[in-house]
Write a protein that holds these residues in place. Structure first.
Motif: not given
Lengths: 558, 558
Positions: A404-410, A413
């Motif tokens: 995960q980064t600060l830009y990871t989206t649902p 995932i």
């Protein structure tokens, strides 16, 4: 000659389905689903996520309602259809789902005294309360009966027969004491339809007994009394009261009673096949044969293969079971599986992304995920939110997500979760192959195979194998109907019955070579996580995992 | 005697704040925030999540607008307030935020040719494009200048001065060639206010130079030309053009020009202190002193301590820097930090739980999370979604979450993320203590310390230490105003200025012993994950992690 039909009765976790099938070609004449009326209230609610029970009254009423409605449907669909054209019934159920019964073979839960006692209900397949007892059984077998373990992958599961009964003995002794015996749901239903519940008349299936109760002819049937008594003397005594008649689905458990004929409109006396588990009859309905792996992909997954019983076969560590005749007579039935697949996707959609104004449905997620390249998210997950059935046989495992980064989206995932289940599927295929069970073809069935082309494509891309899908959307019930056709005398053997009644969809998901190349890089990372968190033997360092994921991400984005 | 005021100018990532403070007691007379008008458009958008740049025009306009609005506010708030009562200005900024400048010290981005070139902008602290160059600098120093690394925790970061400049040289050579020199934002703003931008007049702060550019008097200032030339001969040449006047915030960079006085209404000629980073002046404003750790908790975290420069101090591996005079003259400034804290919580709220009809705000999550016991979720996370600043100094790390079941909720995950940042905070405190820097008191400031009592309580429970919160909600600007008070002659030293102008809130978050006991069990698991994924040296097995989390969960739920 007028067409002959059979009925497959398919008992799921939340509902029962009746499917009426034309034995000449597998065409579906009518079908009906009935949701258990005790519903989630019947599954006794508890803060313990390990507990899952169901009131058996639902099973009896469910047969009647579902059969009647399916017959009504067939009358509408097929001109001239008559319930008297139904020549046999087959039954599949979830399992291991044992229930305690009295001296007449009737569920203890039917007695007023026990009707609200969770321990007197059917202990659903997914009930994990017997974790400690499973460990105890595994440990004892490891000490004094290693050959028991060799046939069930090296570990006896908390989902299985003896773990649940021993847990009942320990935690609800009044229920254990009141029970004359314990019967699998797969055996109880055919018995109830044919009035053969009593210990003198009962026949049980090799599928449940062999895969879940360590029944094996080579060691004289159930685990020996000495072994069971070591766990508890009362378990040794119980053994004497267990049914000795263990048969394959090629035989009839009995014949439909006049009472059931009256209730449903079917002919009295038609044979009801010995019961088996949904996955095993599902594999039958999807055309399982040597070299074909059938994946039944639902909330969890069962992977079924067969192997001629005339050929040598190694014990395969981590499989749920190797049981002669459990799928097809004349073949070893090999069962593997993943403890959660659809359940993980449901978790993400229902728990983590709940119903706002712009919630993402499974279909939305699939559509958005299809725009992502393999490796593009930098994410990697383990598919263990409900433990690992194969190859680790360990319920005390949990999910993991890394990258995960600060830009990871649902969406990213969710795709990582789909990929994780694909990596889990590949791990199972590899295990079969490592032990000489060659897999030439993979046939998928179940809800996800039907509804999620993206998942099927990812499975193809990850495994590097074409993914085929069963023609029928109801392979479990179809497999049960095939058993009904054999006991009903339409076919003398399963091979011709399968040939006539099963088929594949035209659409084949073929691996994309570019995607497969990326997944070949990602899989060793998955396997490192798998072994580091899942095995005691692994020793090493995971310093490279995040860095390699970043490196692959950067490369793919370019 | 009429009250004397000073102004703190606080340059954040997205906005600039001017704070007018009464030097007698720290009371806030007026404040104003101006959002950079290039806004997120100024931060050049890119699919590269490593890139973060800002147009420097925002910095000049921001000073004017924010000061004028704050003065207007002070006139409203304080009867008889006059801008002429402002006797000094201090400046803090984010950093390392270097920008290329021309021969007159003007930003290259002000030239038409470069006004839209991302490489000519200010390279924001969170720009990670120089990862490869950082590794190269670390490797070279590891070979030939080990003492350079000893003062910056053993690893030179991609967030820092030389990594960014070398990356510019490599990837935007036209910008590097056009630049006469590079100036930190913290040095540029005081210079712009006092017309001292030109190389002949410029003064730079020890805070930025020491912490980010490896400036140290013991080795003659900046890294030597031989070392820099080894990276690239052009870097060696650049060294000659860097400003040699390096000072602490106790000195004035210059005096406010008549032009700026005219624009703002302030008195011409008032001193503007040498600039420093927000965290360092924030620590000042929160009352940093020997034995007190100040945590500035925002999108990321800075942890600042000081140590008398008369006493022996070991090099502490993993710290961002140990720089004499960078916080308080006469003390070593010790800087540590976490690359993301609030940013991780924002990620969860904004990316994973986006605005539906029932989205959960930070406050909603806090309220729901407060109902959970430590260990109850069975989850454990690493706080690395943006890398790890201390103690691993590695941007090429990512987030990790373990322990998910099919019932895990968003609230549970959010709490696990908060706990992960608390474990990260504890790891930093432990590192200070291991190397003899005793921490007697922890003072928190910044948005999260203000707004999330739950986070503060979890920090207390995890670390087993009381958490105190700075009285001022604007400690960075207050620290800058304190520097303004010293250069403005109100105080002769920082200690009396801090005593008069800073304070703590009455509310102290004290550790709950029961919660702390559970976290003492969880922390070794966090540390195992931390070392397994974050270090090369670790060697072992993570087989127990999921099992222990389940065990703790079961125990807590009982």
């Amino acid at each position: 000659m007028s067409p002959k039909y059979t009925i497959g009765l398919d008992y799921g976790t939340n509902s029962v389905r009746a499917l009426i099938v034309d034995t000449a070609n597998g065409r579906e004449a009518g079908t009906a689903v009935w949701d258990y009326e005790h519903g989630t209230a019947g599954v006794i609610l508890s803060r313990d996520p390990n507990l899952a029970r169901q009131h058996p009254a639902d099973y009896v009423k469910g047969a009647e309602v579902a059969i009647k409605r399916a017959l009504a449907g067939a009358k509408k669909n097929i001109r001239g259809f008559q319930p008297q054209q139904v020549v046999g019934i087959g039954v599949d159920t979830t399992g291991s789902t044992p229930l305690p019964v009295d001296q007449n073979g009737q569920p203890l839960a039917f007695h007023k005294k026990f009707t609200k006692n969770p321990a007197a209900m059917a202990w659903l397949w997914k009930d994990h309360t017997g974790v400690a007892e499973a460990a105890e059984i595994t440990a004892l077998a490891g000490k004094i009966r290693l050959h028991y373990l060799a046939k069930c992958g090296g570990v006896y599961s908390s989902e299985w027969f003896w773990s649940k009964i021993l847990h009942c003995l320990r935690t609800a002794p009044e229920v254990f004491a009141a029970a004359n015996s314990w019967v699998e749901l797969a055996d109880y239903v055919p018995a109830a339809l044919t009035d053969t519940e009593s210990p003198q008349k009962l026949t049980v299936g090799i599928c449940a007994a062999g895969h879940k109760a360590m029944f094996n002819e080579t060691w004289g049937g159930y685990p020996d009394a000495e072994f069971l008594s070591e766990l508890d003397p009362k378990l040794g005594e119980l053994r004497r009261r267990l049914c000795p008649r263990v048969r394959t689905v090629a035989e009839a458990a009995g014949h439909l009673t006049a009472a059931w004929a009256g209730k449903t409109g079917l002919r009295a006396g038609i044979p009801v096949a010995v019961g088996a588990f949904d996955a095993h009859l599902g594999a039958m309905g999807a055309g399982v044969a040597p070299g074909t792996l059938v994946k039944i992909i639902g909330t969890s997954t069962c992977d079924i293969a067969v192997w001629p019983d005339t050929e040598k076969l190694a014990d395969i560590p981590g499989l749920c079971g190797i049981v002669e005749g459990s799928v097809l007579p004349g073949y070893y039935g090999l069962e593997a599986g993943q403890s959660a697949v659809g359940d993980i996707f449901n978790w993400w959609v229902n728990y983590i992304q709940p119903g706002g104004r712009t919630p993402l449905s499974h279909a939305d997620l699939d559509r958005e995920e299809a725009k992502l390249q393999p490796g593009e998210s930098g994410l990697l997950a383990l598919d263990w939110n409900n433990g690992n059935r194969t190859i680790l046989v360990d319920q005390r495992l949990t999910g993991l997500l890394v990258g995960q980064t600060l830009y990871t989206t649902p969406v990213e995932i969710h795709r990582a979760l789909v990929e994780a289940t694909a990596f889990g599927a590949l791990t199972i295929i590899n295990r079969f192959q490592e032990y000489g069970v060659k897999i030439d073809r993979v046939v998928n069935c179940g809800g996800i195979a039907e509804k999620s082309p993206l998942t099927m494509q990812i499975y193809a891309d990850v495994t590097g194998r074409p993914m085929q899908v069963s023609r029928s959307a109801q392979t479990c019930a179809l497999g049960a109907a095939i058993a009904g056709a054999v006991v009903g005398g339409v076919y003398q053997a399963f091979a011709p019955a399968q040939k006539a009644m099963t088929g594949l969809k035209a659409k084949i998901y073929r691996p994309n070579p570019k995607a497969h190349t990326v997944y070949r890089e990602l899989y060793p990372l998955y396997r490192n996580l798998h072994d580091a968190f899942g095995t005691k033997a692994w020793n090493g360092n995971l310093h490279d995992i995040m860095k390699k994921l970043i490196e692959i991400r950067s490369r793919v984005r370019k």
